[in-house]
Design an enzyme around this catalytic site. Structure first.
Site, mmCIF file in Angstrom:
data_model
loop_
_atom_site.group_PDB
_atom_site.id
_atom_site.type_symbol
_atom_site.label_atom_id
_atom_site.label_comp_id
_atom_site.label_asym_id
_atom_site.label_seq_id
_atom_site.Cartn_x
_atom_site.Cartn_y
_atom_site.Cartn_z
ATOM 1 N N ARG A 257 -86.624 27.743 -52.566
ATOM 2 C CA ARG A 257 -86.807 26.393 -51.710
ATOM 3 C C ARG A 257 -86.033 25.133 -52.296
ATOM 4 O O ARG A 257 -85.891 24.237 -51.620
ATOM 5 C CB ARG A 257 -88.194 25.924 -51.470
ATOM 6 C CG ARG A 257 -89.052 27.042 -51.097
ATOM 7 C CD ARG A 257 -90.726 26.787 -50.800
ATOM 8 N NE ARG A 257 -91.021 26.849 -52.429
ATOM 9 C CZ ARG A 257 -92.377 26.708 -52.802
ATOM 10 N NH1 ARG A 257 -93.267 26.261 -52.130
ATOM 11 N NH2 ARG A 257 -92.789 26.829 -54.067
ATOM 12 N N SER A 258 -85.698 25.271 -53.587
ATOM 13 C CA SER A 258 -85.133 24.237 -54.104
ATOM 14 C C SER A 258 -83.721 24.183 -54.099
ATOM 15 O O SER A 258 -83.157 25.063 -54.190
ATOM 16 C CB SER A 258 -85.377 24.291 -55.928
ATOM 17 O OG SER A 258 -84.240 24.026 -56.495
#
Lengths: 232, 223
Positions: free
Chosen positions: B19-20
């Site tokens: 997600r980063s």
């Protein structure tokens, strides 16, 4: 341009620029001082152009044409415009640097320097700005939680310096220049005795900074003091 | 320097969270270089970055963190620079010529210091205080506006070819898709450039889009 050297791996130009490089800056800004230090270390002359942000000089049409982001530091190297201090530092080393240790060509060594530069921008200087700018520019009170985050950043720097003289290895690099500018700004601006006790004396980072001043780089230290004095 | 064209490693290890955005920057870079990545998930919310094992690897306990044999490195953009410097057979992703390289470096710094930082600022407030801060969102959109200016008349963010600056900026900008209050249609150059990235970046779906989708799910769950 004289003296362009070609190597199989790397195109580098060790000649001087045609004319001094125009440098738009203010002395109080840590990123600006990093460029001053890098230029000194590389041996490149800068044509200093003081850009008073408070007076809105960065919003003049000529400057916006040069740099639509209208920030300092910005350089104009004979028609080549560049901003972002750390990109300017690495550009000066790549384009004009004869001393390879300042920004090594070996990918792994270079990667560590790059990593520390991003640590400076994204963590150390970032946390200083978050702690100090609201106070300096917004009249807000000091926020202890933000000071703790800055202290944490010093702890990281301490760990990086553990067992070695310089932030990215056994020799001084652009990482030290950038980090020293940030650290010196924090030390000068944050005049609280508590800060000095907590930071300067406690951490190896304090020793590293003092060693920058005392040991190897008198020119570096002079420039830092000279420009830090502007703030006092 | 660089572009040694060394043989690509058997694999690199990446401690990450899909997600980063910075993690996705590394994934995009590795995909373009055909470098195999052994993925090791670190869930920051669960404190997995604070285990003694991970602290030994990286005392700053941040992600992405890469291991290439016994060489450990963190800071996503430094990892991207390293992978090209070390393993690329040509320099198009990160040119060697100093002025062209400087432009890539400047855009990488713009990503970290301005665009992605401002996204983090509003995202963090949304996540930790459940507050949608319009001022912070406005600052982020100002950064997008700047990128829009940089992209005018250009195909890529830092020159004539796709570079690691495009990977970093695409990872950051595409993250804005997770927020319905960010309307990228107002920035035509950014919109076109992002579509160009999606259509041309090798492994975009797996390296970037999967993570965006996972982030959308996370955000939906904490509303």
């Amino acid at each position: 341009m004289a003296g362009i050297l070609f190597s199989p791996d790397w195109i580098c130009c060790s000649a001087e620029p045609n004319m001094p490089i125009d440098f738009y800056y203010i002395p109080g800004s840590a990123p600006c001082r990093a460029v001053l230090l890098a230029a000194k270390a590389v041996g490149v002359e800068l044509n200093l152009k003081l850009t008073d942000l408070m007076a809105g000089e960065h919003l003049k049409p000529e400057f916006i044409k040069l740099n639509p982001q209208h920030c300092v530091p910005t350089i104009d190297d004979n028609g080549f415009a560049l901003w972002e201090s750390r990109a300017i530092c690495t550009y000066l080393a790549n384009q004009y640097g004869g001393n390879e240790s300042l920004y090594p060509k070996d990918p792994k060594k270079r990667a560590v320097v790059d990593s520390r530069l991003y640590f400076d921008q994204g963590t150390l200087y970032q946390r200083f700005a978050e702690y100090y700018y609201p106070v300096m520019f917004g009249g807000a009170p000091f926020d202890e939680a933000k000071l703790k985050k800055l202290e944490e950043a010093y702890e990281y720097l301490d760990k990086f310096l553990d067992g070695q003289d310089w932030a990215a290895g056994s020799e001084m690099t652009l990482a030290d220049i950038s980090l020293a500018s940030s650290v010196s700004t924090a030390e000068v601006n944050i005049n609280r005795l508590e800060f000095r006790t907590r930071f300067s004396n406690k951490y190896i980072a304090g020793c590293w900074f003092r060693s920058v001043q005392i040991r190897k780089c008198h020119q570096l230290a002079e420039k830092v003091q000279e420009h830090s004095a502007w703030l006092r | 320097m660089g572009c040694r064209g060394s043989k690509v490693p058997e694999k690199i290890v990446l401690y990450y969270d899909k997600r980063s955005a910075p993690c996705r920057t590394v994934l995009l870079t590795a995909a373009s270089l055909n470098i195999k990545v052994e993925l090791k998930e670190i869930n920051i919310q669960k404190g997995e970055h604070m285990t003694p094992e991970f602290l030994k690897i990286n005392p700053q306990h941040c992600i992405p963190t890469m291991q290439d044999g016994d060489f450990t490195l963190w800071e996503s953009r430094a990892i991207a620079q390293y992978l090209v410097n070390q393993y690329a057979s040509n320099d198009s992703l990160y040119p060697r010529e100093p002025k062209r390289r400087a432009l890539v470096d400047a855009r990488l710094n713009f990503d970290q210091g301005c665009l992605y930082q401002r996204l983090l600022n509003f995202y963090f407030k949304l996540f930790s205080e459940k507050v949608k801060d319009d001022e912070l969102i406005k600052k982020f959109l100002e950064a997008i506006e700047l990128l829009n200016t940089f992209l005018e008349g250009k195909l890529w963010a830092a020159g004539d070819t796709m570079t690691i600056a495009d990977f970093a900026l695409a990872a950051s900008v595409s993250t804005a898709e997770c927020f319905d209050f960010v309307d990228l249609d107002k920035y035509p150059h950014v919109n076109k450039w992002l579509a160009r990235c999606k259509g041309n970046m090798k492994g975009y779906e797996e390296a970037n889009q999967d993570g965006i989708n996972a982030l959308k799910e996370t955000i939906a769950n904490f509303k």
